[in-house]
Scaffold this motif. Structure first.
Motif, short mmCIF file in Angstrom:
data_model
loop_
_atom_site.label_atom_id
_atom_site.label_comp_id
_atom_site.label_asym_id
_atom_site.label_seq_id
_atom_site.Cartn_x
_atom_site.Cartn_y
_atom_site.Cartn_z
N TYR A 92 0.90 -1.22 0.18
CA TYR A 92 -0.07 0.01 0.16
C TYR A 92 0.95 1.26 -0.14
O TYR A 92 0.56 2.01 -0.87
CB TYR A 92 -0.95 0.06 1.09
N VAL A 93 1.87 1.42 0.81
CA VAL A 93 2.84 2.56 0.95
C VAL A 93 3.37 2.67 -0.43
O VAL A 93 3.48 3.71 -0.97
CB VAL A 93 3.97 2.27 2.01
N MET A 94 3.89 1.63 -1.37
CA MET A 94 4.29 1.90 -2.53
C MET A 94 3.25 2.35 -3.53
O MET A 94 3.64 3.33 -4.26
CB MET A 94 4.83 0.50 -3.12
N PHE A 95 2.17 1.82 -3.62
CA PHE A 95 1.05 2.11 -4.23
C PHE A 95 0.45 3.67 -4.12
O PHE A 95 0.44 4.33 -4.88
CB PHE A 95 -0.12 1.29 -4.07
N ALA A 96 0.55 3.88 -2.74
CA ALA A 96 -0.01 5.38 -2.49
C ALA A 96 1.09 6.36 -2.92
O ALA A 96 0.86 7.53 -3.43
CB ALA A 96 -0.04 5.43 -0.83
N ASN A 97 2.55 6.15 -2.67
CA ASN A 97 3.58 6.95 -3.06
C ASN A 97 3.56 7.02 -4.62
O ASN A 97 3.76 8.20 -5.11
CB ASN A 97 4.96 6.59 -2.73
N LYS A 98 3.07 6.16 -5.31
CA LYS A 98 3.14 6.17 -6.71
C LYS A 98 1.93 6.75 -7.26
O LYS A 98 1.83 7.60 -8.27
CB LYS A 98 3.40 4.79 -7.39
N ASN A 99 0.79 6.22 -6.85
CA ASN A 99 -0.43 6.54 -7.57
C ASN A 99 -1.25 7.62 -6.67
O ASN A 99 -1.97 8.42 -7.41
CB ASN A 99 -1.14 5.44 -7.47
N LEU A 100 -1.28 7.64 -5.40
CA LEU A 100 -2.19 8.63 -4.83
C LEU A 100 -1.42 9.90 -4.36
O LEU A 100 -2.25 10.97 -4.36
CB LEU A 100 -2.55 7.91 -3.31
N GLU A 101 -0.25 9.81 -3.71
CA GLU A 101 0.40 11.09 -3.34
C GLU A 101 0.68 12.14 -4.17
O GLU A 101 0.23 13.41 -4.12
CB GLU A 101 1.87 10.82 -2.74
N PRO A 102 0.85 11.83 -5.66
CA PRO A 102 0.85 13.11 -6.51
C PRO A 102 -0.57 13.63 -6.78
O PRO A 102 -0.68 14.74 -6.91
CB PRO A 102 1.42 12.21 -8.13
N ARG A 103 -1.52 12.70 -6.86
CA ARG A 103 -3.11 13.29 -7.14
C ARG A 103 -3.20 14.13 -5.63
O ARG A 103 -3.96 15.25 -5.95
CB ARG A 103 -3.99 12.63 -7.32
N GLN A 104 -2.99 13.68 -4.63
CA GLN A 104 -3.27 14.26 -3.44
C GLN A 104 -2.55 15.86 -3.43
O GLN A 104 -3.15 16.75 -2.89
CB GLN A 104 -2.75 13.78 -2.17
N ALA A 105 -1.38 15.88 -3.73
CA ALA A 105 -0.54 16.91 -3.61
C ALA A 105 -1.03 18.01 -4.76
O ALA A 105 -1.06 19.40 -4.37
CB ALA A 105 1.12 16.57 -4.07
N ALA A 106 -1.62 17.53 -5.99
CA ALA A 106 -2.03 18.57 -6.94
C ALA A 106 -3.32 18.95 -6.30
O ALA A 106 -3.84 20.15 -6.59
CB ALA A 106 -2.38 17.80 -8.22
N ILE A 107 -4.34 18.20 -5.62
CA ILE A 107 -5.36 18.73 -5.06
C ILE A 107 -5.15 19.85 -4.10
O ILE A 107 -6.00 20.80 -3.93
CB ILE A 107 -6.25 17.85 -4.74
N ARG A 108 -4.06 19.31 -3.11
CA ARG A 108 -3.95 20.21 -2.07
C ARG A 108 -3.40 21.73 -2.61
O ARG A 108 -3.72 22.67 -2.12
CB ARG A 108 -2.58 19.62 -1.07
N GLN A 109 -2.47 21.71 -3.43
CA GLN A 109 -1.88 22.74 -4.21
C GLN A 109 -3.01 23.64 -4.71
O GLN A 109 -2.91 24.92 -4.65
CB GLN A 109 -0.84 22.41 -5.30
N LYS A 110 -4.04 23.29 -5.33
CA LYS A 110 -5.09 23.65 -5.87
C LYS A 110 -5.83 24.35 -4.91
O LYS A 110 -6.41 25.50 -5.35
CB LYS A 110 -5.95 22.79 -6.83
N MET A 111 -6.11 23.71 -3.74
CA MET A 111 -6.93 24.06 -2.65
C MET A 111 -6.41 25.26 -1.94
O MET A 111 -6.92 26.04 -1.61
CB MET A 111 -7.37 23.08 -1.75
#
Length: 113
Positions: A92-111
């Motif tokens: 999960y950590v590997m999956f999240a770092n590759k697939n979730l974190e970049p999307r979360q960071a983009a949303i956070r930056q936008k917000m």
């Protein structure tokens, strides 16, 4: 923008902005990616656990079969439950770092800006 909307150098989004983001395609994609991992992995682990419980309940003599010394099949199966938990966490950590974190960071930056 008032002082309440700025927290430690970041803008605090309004409730309406959160609702708008929740309805956005970016958030939908993030949620979909998370669910595509979490639901199958949860089902797989739950089934593995149910197999362990059922085998322990209905094949207890087999589970009591010694493998070496005082270690039997039941203890090995129990240990594998812990191993599986750690392996799933690592995956999960590997999956999240590759697939979730970049999307979360983009949303956070936008917000937060």
């Amino acid at each position: 923008m008032n002082a309440e909307q700025i927290t430690q150098g970041r803008r605090q989004p309004t409730a309406q902005e959160f609702r708008d983001m929740q309805a956005s395609p970016e958030f939908g994609e993030l949620r979909s990616k998370f669910r595509s991992f979490a639901f199958p992995m949860t089902v797989a682990f739950f089934l593995w656990y149910v197999v362990y419980v059922l085998v322990a309940s209905f094949a207890s003599e087999w589970m009591a079969t010694p493998v070496f010394g005082a270690i039997n099949i039941g203890l090995i199966f129990g240990f594998l439950q812990f191993v599986t938990t750690f392996v799933i966490t690592y995956i999960y950590v590997m999956f999240a770092n590759k697939n979730l974190e970049p999307r979360q960071a983009a949303i956070r930056q936008k917000m937060e800006g």
